[in-house]
Design a protein around this motif. Structure first.
Motif, PDB file in Angstrom:
ATOM      1  N   GLU A  28       0.822  -1.217   0.000  1.00  0.00           N
ATOM      2  CA  GLU A  28       0.000   0.000   0.000  1.00  0.00           C
ATOM      3  C   GLU A  28       0.855   1.266   0.000  1.00  0.00           C
ATOM      4  N   MET A  29       2.075   1.162   0.536  1.00  0.00           N
ATOM      5  CA  MET A  29       2.973   2.321   0.567  1.00  0.00           C
ATOM      6  C   MET A  29       3.583   2.607  -0.803  1.00  0.00           C
ATOM      7  N   VAL A  30       3.757   1.572  -1.633  1.00  0.00           N
ATOM      8  CA  VAL A  30       4.489   1.769  -2.884  1.00  0.00           C
ATOM      9  C   VAL A  30       3.619   1.699  -4.138  1.00  0.00           C
ATOM     10  N   VAL A  31       2.452   1.077  -4.031  1.00  0.00           N
ATOM     11  CA  VAL A  31       1.568   0.941  -5.192  1.00  0.00           C
ATOM     12  C   VAL A  31       0.456   1.982  -5.067  1.00  0.00           C
ATOM     13  N   PRO A  32       0.195   2.715  -6.145  1.00  0.00           N
ATOM     14  CA  PRO A  32      -0.831   3.759  -6.064  1.00  0.00           C
ATOM     15  C   PRO A  32      -2.229   3.237  -5.714  1.00  0.00           C
ATOM     16  N   LYS A  33      -2.579   2.052  -6.201  1.00  0.00           N
ATOM     17  CA  LYS A  33      -3.906   1.487  -5.923  1.00  0.00           C
ATOM     18  C   LYS A  33      -3.752  -0.011  -5.739  1.00  0.00           C
ATOM     19  N   VAL A  34      -4.276  -0.514  -4.629  1.00  0.00           N
ATOM     20  CA  VAL A  34      -4.213  -1.949  -4.350  1.00  0.00           C
ATOM     21  C   VAL A  34      -5.584  -2.577  -4.622  1.00  0.00           C
ATOM     22  N   PRO A  35      -5.609  -3.890  -4.901  1.00  0.00           N
ATOM     23  CA  PRO A  35      -6.882  -4.540  -5.235  1.00  0.00           C
ATOM     24  C   PRO A  35      -7.711  -4.936  -4.012  1.00  0.00           C
ATOM     25  N   TRP A  36      -7.432  -4.382  -2.844  1.00  0.00           N
ATOM     26  CA  TRP A  36      -8.206  -4.629  -1.635  1.00  0.00           C
ATOM     27  C   TRP A  36      -8.496  -3.295  -0.961  1.00  0.00           C
ATOM     28  N   LYS A  37      -9.414  -3.312  -0.037  1.00  0.00           N
ATOM     29  CA  LYS A  37      -9.697  -2.095   0.725  1.00  0.00           C
ATOM     30  C   LYS A  37      -8.476  -1.804   1.605  1.00  0.00           C
ATOM     31  N   PRO A  38      -7.849  -0.637   1.437  1.00  0.00           N
ATOM     32  CA  PRO A  38      -6.627  -0.346   2.192  1.00  0.00           C
ATOM     33  C   PRO A  38      -6.849  -0.453   3.707  1.00  0.00           C
ATOM     34  N   PHE A  39      -5.873  -1.045   4.383  1.00  0.00           N
ATOM     35  CA  PHE A  39      -5.962  -1.170   5.833  1.00  0.00           C
ATOM     36  C   PHE A  39      -4.909  -0.338   6.541  1.00  0.00           C
ATOM     37  N   THR A  40      -4.087   0.385   5.793  1.00  0.00           N
ATOM     38  CA  THR A  40      -3.105   1.282   6.392  1.00  0.00           C
ATOM     39  C   THR A  40      -3.828   2.503   6.942  1.00  0.00           C
ATOM     40  N   ASN A  41      -3.495   2.882   8.167  1.00  0.00           N
ATOM     41  CA  ASN A  41      -4.119   4.038   8.800  1.00  0.00           C
ATOM     42  C   ASN A  41      -3.646   5.317   8.105  1.00  0.00           C
ATOM     43  N   PRO A  42      -4.559   6.062   7.479  1.00  0.00           N
ATOM     44  CA  PRO A  42      -4.154   7.278   6.764  1.00  0.00           C
ATOM     45  C   PRO A  42      -3.674   8.401   7.696  1.00  0.00           C
ATOM     46  N   GLU A  43      -3.891   8.245   9.004  1.00  0.00           N
ATOM     47  CA  GLU A  43      -3.435   9.255   9.961  1.00  0.00           C
ATOM     48  C   GLU A  43      -1.930   9.173  10.209  1.00  0.00           C
ATOM     49  N   PHE A  44      -1.299   8.069   9.824  1.00  0.00           N
ATOM     50  CA  PHE A  44       0.116   7.868  10.116  1.00  0.00           C
ATOM     51  C   PHE A  44       0.986   8.406   8.982  1.00  0.00           C
ATOM     52  N   PRO A  45       2.050   9.151   9.336  1.00  0.00           N
ATOM     53  CA  PRO A  45       2.983   9.586   8.294  1.00  0.00           C
ATOM     54  C   PRO A  45       3.793   8.393   7.764  1.00  0.00           C
ATOM     55  N   VAL A  46       4.406   8.590   6.608  1.00  0.00           N
ATOM     56  CA  VAL A  46       5.135   7.503   5.955  1.00  0.00           C
ATOM     57  C   VAL A  46       6.229   6.939   6.858  1.00  0.00           C
ATOM     58  N   TRP A  47       6.945   7.794   7.583  1.00  0.00           N
ATOM     59  CA  TRP A  47       8.040   7.284   8.416  1.00  0.00           C
ATOM     60  C   TRP A  47       7.511   6.366   9.513  1.00  0.00           C
ATOM     61  N   VAL A  48       6.328   6.651  10.045  1.00  0.00           N
ATOM     62  CA  VAL A  48       5.729   5.779  11.062  1.00  0.00           C
ATOM     63  C   VAL A  48       5.297   4.461  10.417  1.00  0.00           C
ATOM     64  N   LEU A  49       4.705   4.551   9.240  1.00  0.00           N
ATOM     65  CA  LEU A  49       4.280   3.332   8.540  1.00  0.00           C
ATOM     66  C   LEU A  49       5.460   2.432   8.207  1.00  0.00           C
ATOM     67  N   LEU A  50       6.572   3.030   7.817  1.00  0.00           N
ATOM     68  CA  LEU A  50       7.769   2.252   7.512  1.00  0.00           C
ATOM     69  C   LEU A  50       8.240   1.476   8.744  1.00  0.00           C
ATOM     70  N   ILE A  51       8.267   2.136   9.885  1.00  0.00           N
ATOM     71  CA  ILE A  51       8.662   1.476  11.133  1.00  0.00           C
ATOM     72  C   ILE A  51       7.604   0.445  11.538  1.00  0.00           C
ATOM     73  N   HIS A  52       6.332   0.818  11.415  1.00  0.00           N
ATOM     74  CA  HIS A  52       5.232  -0.073  11.775  1.00  0.00           C
ATOM     75  C   HIS A  52       5.301  -1.378  10.983  1.00  0.00           C
ATOM     76  N   TRP A  53       5.297  -1.261   9.661  1.00  0.00           N
ATOM     77  CA  TRP A  53       5.300  -2.468   8.828  1.00  0.00           C
ATOM     78  C   TRP A  53       6.606  -3.233   8.967  1.00  0.00           C
ATOM     79  N   GLY A  54       7.705  -2.519   9.152  1.00  0.00           N
ATOM     80  CA  GLY A  54       8.984  -3.196   9.365  1.00  0.00           C
ATOM     81  C   GLY A  54       8.995  -4.007  10.651  1.00  0.00           C
ATOM     82  N   ALA A  55       8.429  -3.460  11.719  1.00  0.00           N
ATOM     83  CA  ALA A  55       8.366  -4.171  12.996  1.00  0.00           C
ATOM     84  C   ALA A  55       7.473  -5.407  12.895  1.00  0.00           C
ATOM     85  N   VAL A  56       6.335  -5.263  12.228  1.00  0.00           N
ATOM     86  CA  VAL A  56       5.422  -6.404  12.072  1.00  0.00           C
ATOM     87  C   VAL A  56       6.075  -7.480  11.200  1.00  0.00           C
ATOM     88  N   LEU A  57       6.750  -7.067  10.144  1.00  0.00           N
ATOM     89  CA  LEU A  57       7.447  -8.017   9.280  1.00  0.00           C
ATOM     90  C   LEU A  57       8.541  -8.757  10.049  1.00  0.00           C
TER      91      LEU A  57
END
Length: 131
Positions: A28-57
């Protein structure tokens, strides 16, 4: 199959889900449109999402690898992984989330981490499994 074997299988399945969730989050961070309903919180800035998804991964891959290989360091690495995820949760909850239930969500997340870590460190089944 014992109750602890079922719990182990459930934890494995949860971490498979977390792996798929994190890969989807990165997509969802790198593709303009995904084939599912996005589940990334739009309130989070990209740097938080990078850390978030990295930690979960990191947490998901660590548990999956540890569970499949009986890795002796799995409980310790999961302590680090869940600690990282807990720090990210604090940043998200106090810095960016606006949901009325954000503190309930944070508490539930922390309870899940504590329960899993107690199982990994204190339960005889998991102590022997990762011996």
């Amino acid at each position: 199959m014992t109750a602890m074997q079922i719990i182990g299988s459930l934890l494995f399945a949860i971490h498979i889900f977390l792996l798929l969730w994190s890969v989807g989050g990165f997509a969802e961070m790198v593709v303009p449109k995904v084939p599912w309903k996005p589940f990334t919180n739009p309130e989070f800035p990209v740097w938080v999402l990078l850390i978030h998804w990295g930690a979960v991964l990191f947490a998901s891959i660590s548990f999956i690898y540890g569970y499949l290989t009986y890795w002796t360091k799995t409980p310790q690495i999961m302590l680090i992984a869940y600690g990282l995820m807990a720090i990210v949760c604090v940043i998200e909850t106090f810095g960016f989330m606006t949901s009325k239930t954000k503190y309930i969500a944070m508490t539930a997340e922390y309870v899940a981490y504590v329960v899993i870590l107690l199982l990994l460190f204190k339960n005889n089944y998991f102590i022997n499994y990762f011996k």
